[in-house]
Design an enzyme around this catalytic site. Structure first.
Site: not given
Ligand code: SAH
Ligand code: MG
Length: 206
Positions: A15, A41, A47, A66, A70, A135, A138, A163-164
């Site tokens: 993303f 993330g 990224s 991460d 998910g 990131d 969300h 992000h976002d």
């Molecule tokens: N930066 C990525 C997208 C990240 S999506 C890209 O470039 O595509 C968000 C990610 O945050 C997911 O993989 C999810 O597992 C992770 N995430 C969500 N809550 C979290 C937490 N509390 N601790 C660690 N990772 C987390």
């Molecule tokens: Mg994002």
């Protein structure tokens, strides 16, 4: 940015639009020689390739965090679910194997450290960072928890990226925008914006 890494980043599942990834790269490259870069993330490493490229250029390091299970919005039945990322032996999402392959394909194994765990738990035991990119989850609680845990880790003069960030609610969820507002309120200074990416600088006296 290294053209091979730029090409690879665009092929990795994830993303991060390319123009925003390049802005992320540029911001990270400004401070990568001053201290570690941190990403919350990792997902499949998209990224992380942009950020890792910046770290590699100056012998820096990126810690990408991460739990790989998910976010809420990535679970089965939700908008961002990807059935290919479900581990059949557990029935749970697991993006770690794809992240590892991405980092190896990118030649970034020596530059990017994958940290597998909950971001707030990691923050509790982490020192300062020249650059923090938020990131992760969300939703309201995870986004605000990441901001509270990680914004104090940015060293004075360092950068915080989020992000976002969607000022118009029609474009996306509120929490990343809310934490961007909190950062401004806490004295962070606007540094760059590209698409939904926002980069802020922590002032030298704060
Ligand atoms: N930066 C990525 C997208 C990240 S999506 C890209 O470039 O595509 C968000 C990610 O945050 C997911 O993989 C999810 O597992 C992770 N995430 C969500 N809550 C979290 C937490 N509390 N601790 C660690 N990772 C987390
Ligand atoms: Mg994002």
């Amino acid at each position: 940015m290294n053209p091979e890494l730029a090409a690879l980043a665009q092929q990795v599942k994830g993303f991060m639009p390319h123009d925003e990834g390049l802005a992320l790269y540029r911001a990270a490259a400004e401070v990568a020689s001053l201290g570690p870069l941190v990403e919350i993330g990792s997902y499949c490493g998209k990224s992380a390739v942009y950020l890792g490229a910046a770290a590699a250029e100056c012998g820096g390091v990126l810690f990408t965090i991460d739990h790989h299970h998910g976010s809420e919005e990535m679970q089965a039945g939700w908008e961002h679910h990807d059935a290919e990322l479900v581990d059949p032996s557990t029935g749970r999402m697991d993006s770690l194997p794809v992240l590892r392959r991405t980092l190896t394909d990118a030649g970034l194994d020596g530059t990017v450290v994958a940290v597998v765990g909950d971001s707030v738990t990691v923050a509790r035991h982490f020192g300062g960072a020249a650059f923090v990119f938020i990131d992760g989850g969300h939703g309201h609680a995870p986004a605000h928890a990441d901001y509270e845990a990680w914004s104090p880790k940015v060293t004075p003069g360092g950068l915080l990226a989020i992000h976002d960030v969607f000022p118009d609610p029609a474009d996306g969820g509120r929490p990343p925008y809310e934490i961007w507002l909190r950062a401004l309120d806490d004295g962070y200074i606007e540094h760059d914006a590209q698409g939904s990416l926002r980069v802020l600088r922590r002032s030298l006296d704060g």
